[in-house]
Design a protein around this motif. Structure first.
Motif, mmCIF file in Angstrom:
data_model
loop_
_atom_site.group_PDB
_atom_site.id
_atom_site.type_symbol
_atom_site.label_atom_id
_atom_site.label_comp_id
_atom_site.label_asym_id
_atom_site.label_seq_id
_atom_site.Cartn_x
_atom_site.Cartn_y
_atom_site.Cartn_z
ATOM 1 N N SER A 28 3.497 3.989 7.645
ATOM 2 C CA SER A 28 3.054 4.612 8.898
ATOM 3 C C SER A 28 1.913 3.829 9.541
ATOM 4 C CB SER A 28 2.618 6.057 8.638
ATOM 5 O OG SER A 28 1.460 6.089 7.816
ATOM 6 N N TYR A 75 0.816 -1.222 0.000
ATOM 7 C CA TYR A 75 0.000 0.000 0.000
ATOM 8 C C TYR A 75 0.852 1.275 0.000
ATOM 9 C CZ TYR A 75 -3.704 -3.288 0.960
ATOM 10 O OH TYR A 75 -4.583 -4.335 0.870
ATOM 11 N N ASP A 76 2.175 1.124 -0.071
ATOM 12 C CA ASP A 76 3.098 2.252 -0.038
ATOM 13 C C ASP A 76 2.807 3.167 1.153
ATOM 14 O OD1 ASP A 76 5.255 3.792 -0.882
ATOM 15 O OD2 ASP A 76 3.982 5.081 -2.127
ATOM 16 N N ASP A 77 2.675 2.533 2.326
ATOM 17 C CA ASP A 77 2.376 3.282 3.559
ATOM 18 C C ASP A 77 3.092 2.606 4.725
ATOM 19 O OD1 ASP A 77 1.410 4.685 5.711
ATOM 20 O OD2 ASP A 77 -0.715 4.276 5.306
ATOM 21 N N SER A 81 -7.941 5.723 2.041
ATOM 22 C CA SER A 81 -7.099 6.677 1.319
ATOM 23 C C SER A 81 -7.217 6.335 -0.162
ATOM 24 C CB SER A 81 -5.642 6.556 1.790
ATOM 25 O OG SER A 81 -5.070 5.358 1.298
#
Length: 172
Positions: free
Chosen positions: A37, A33-35, A146
């Motif tokens: 955090s 998900y390129d996240d 998102s």
């Protein structure tokens, strides 16, 4: 001589191993998900220890090493929220995730009176979704978190809940 994996309740002494394991296991999810955090990657040891004291946490051990973990809590309405199911990459695809899921469900039902189970997974997390569906979970909703992530919520009734209602109707 090989060792077998045992599944049991987590202890406070498992906290550090669980935290390291979840950090390892959530790297591919974060990349998907390129996240980076996401909470499993940002949780502190103190936060995890607090969670261990409040939640129902089950671990899988190979000898003294924690190779899997899952946790859950039960709300006032009897709905158990299950989350952070992790299995060490070298132990995946051998049924351990399913064993952990079943173990936490059983503990949540017997120790905390869970009536139903709820969990979430990202829309691209096909392996997780496949596991949950194979254990009787059905999708009940999707939330757009998102532009890159939709979170799918899945639920199932606790064993015996639907049967108990049918028994009551039949005997009325």
């Amino acid at each position: 001589m090989g060792m077998s994996v045992t599944v049991s309740a987590a202890t406070d002494q498992d906290a550090e191993q669980i935290l390291k394991l979840q950090y390892l296991c959530y790297q591919p999810e974060a990349a998907l998900y390129d996240d980076y955090s996401i909470p499993p990657l940002t949780q502190t040891l103190d936060d995890l220890r607090a969670e261990l004291s409040d939640a129902c946490v089950v671990v899988a051990r190979l000898g003294t090493e924690v190779v899997g973990a899952v946790r859950g809590t039960v709300g006032a309405d009897g709905t158990a929220a299950i989350g952070t199911l992790v299995v060490h990459p070298r132990m995946q695809r051998h049924g351990l995730g399913g064993r952990l899921l079943t173990a936490v469900e059983e503990r949540l039902a017997t120790e905390r009176s869970a009536k139903r189970y709820r969990l979430t997974a990202g829309h691209r997390s096909e392996g997780n979704l496949r596991l949950y569906r194979s254990h009787g979970y059905a999708s009940v909703g999707t939330e757009q978190v998102s532009p890159r992530l939709s979170r799918i919520t899945l639920e199932k009734e606790a064993a015996g809940v639907a049967g108990a209602a049918q028994d009551y109707v039949a005997s009325a």
